[in-house]
Design a protein around this motif. Structure first.
Motif, PDB file in Angstrom:
ATOM      1  N   SER A 165     -18.298  20.825 -32.252  1.00  0.00           N
ATOM      2  CA  SER A 165     -18.861  22.063 -31.724  1.00  0.00           C
ATOM      3  C   SER A 165     -17.744  22.951 -31.217  1.00  0.00           C
ATOM      4  N   SER A 166     -17.940  24.260 -31.330  1.00  0.00           N
ATOM      5  CA  SER A 166     -16.976  25.205 -30.759  1.00  0.00           C
ATOM      6  C   SER A 166     -17.217  25.391 -29.271  1.00  0.00           C
ATOM      7  N   ALA A 167     -18.311  24.825 -28.753  1.00  0.00           N
ATOM      8  CA  ALA A 167     -18.670  24.995 -27.341  1.00  0.00           C
ATOM      9  C   ALA A 167     -18.119  23.884 -26.462  1.00  0.00           C
ATOM     10  N   GLY A 168     -17.391  22.939 -27.026  1.00  0.00           N
ATOM     11  CA  GLY A 168     -16.852  21.832 -26.224  1.00  0.00           C
ATOM     12  C   GLY A 168     -16.887  20.543 -27.003  1.00  0.00           C
ATOM     13  N   GLY A 169     -17.116  19.449 -26.307  1.00  0.00           N
ATOM     14  CA  GLY A 169     -17.157  18.158 -26.964  1.00  0.00           C
ATOM     15  C   GLY A 169     -15.784  17.678 -27.373  1.00  0.00           C
ATOM     16  N   ALA A 170     -15.726  16.872 -28.424  1.00  0.00           N
ATOM     17  CA  ALA A 170     -14.481  16.202 -28.821  1.00  0.00           C
ATOM     18  C   ALA A 170     -13.403  17.168 -29.294  1.00  0.00           C
TER      19      ALA A 170
END
Length: 296
Positions: A165-170
């Motif tokens: 995701s571009s919103a966070g995560g890995a």
């Protein structure tokens, strides 16, 4: 449809809530006490939940749990990772089982960490569990839904891979070093990585809510897992960079739990495939890693 969602403020929960509400469904989050009017209250510390607020809902999606990589793997943090998942799931499942009008389906979180590190083995949902810490967490996590299953509630354990995701995560912590041309594979890079685009993660959870024939374990991963080296190269290309560095396995010798965390997250090999999803008719929007990264 009225859907109760735990972990509604997390990466997956936020996207799922937005998707459901965009289609006219009502999402009721599970919230900590002291937030009246914002959802169904539950308190893991006290082992309490507002069961009356769950009465008559159509479905429940349970995603809450302490972040695995939010801190080094001290004994206290590992205990928090385990207890937040097992105790929270058991509390929720028990409450659902006691309802007069229970939901028809419970979609409960899990992870491909269930399988442990398995080399090149192709891992469908029938594969045996692993023996490391994360595998033990996933086994206990899934078992904690037993009360809901015994009450006749269709239960789906979504074993999620690395969510892109571009919103966070890995991808978040990796983006800056890769942009600076410091992208790296972990060790030899031959370990397999099972990934899924956030759009497909949300779509697969919604598919699990709607597909009456789907129950038990379901791998939420794209159809084409890649090696760690291939992932590093694809991510670098998506940023118009190259990845030519290597993270040595020696990093796992770092004390205070950092080494054990790195070993499980960077060097474990899980070649999971979405056999149950594909059999149930699910179609991926982002099956190719290069295209998935480009879309982000």
């Amino acid at each position: 449809m009225e859907v109760v969602v735990s972990g509604a403020t997390g990466l997956i929960g936020r996207a799922l809530r937005a998707s459901l509400e965009a289609d006219g469904h009502r999402v009721v989050p599970l919230v900590r006490p002291g937030r009246p009017g914002r959802g169904v209250a539950w308190d893991l510390g006290r082992g309490t939940i507002d069961a009356a607020g769950l009465e008559g809902v159509d479905a429940v999606v349970h995603l809450a749990g302490e972040g695995v990589a939010s801190r080094p793997w001290t004994r206290a943090h590992r205990d928090a990772v385990l207890r937040s998942r097992v105790d929270g799931t058991a509390l929720l499942a028990g409450a659902l089982a006691g309802l007069t009008r229970p939901p028809s389906v419970l979609v409960s979180g899990s992870a491909v960490g269930f399988y442990g590190s398995r080399g090149d083995a192709m891992l469908t949902e029938d594969a045996r569990p692993g023996h490391d810490f994360l595998a033990g967490v996933c086994v206990a996590w899934e078992a904690a839904t037993r009360a809901a299953e015994a009450a006749g509630i269709r239960t789906v354990h979504v074993r999620t891979g690395m969510v892109l995701s571009s919103a966070g995560g890995a991808l978040g912590p990796q983006r800056l070093p890769f942009r600076l041309g410091l992208g790296a594979k972990a060790g030899r890079g031959t370990q397999w990585m099972s990934w899924i685009h956030l759009d497909d993660e949300v779509a697969a959870i919604r598919h699990a809510l709607a597909a009456d024939a789907l129950s038990g374990a379901v791998n939420l991963v794209a159809p084409h897992p890649v090696t760690n080296a291939a992932f590093a190269q694809a991510f670098a290309r998506s940023l118009h960079r190259r990845a030519f560095l290597t993270i040595p396995r020696l990093v796992t010798a770092i004390p205070f739990g950092v080494g054990a965390l790195a070993d499980s997250l960077l060097f474990a090999s899980q070649r999971a495939v979405p056999a149950a999803l594909l059999k149930s008719g699910f179609t991926f929007r982002h099956a190719d890693l290069g295209e998935a990264l480009a879309s982000l």
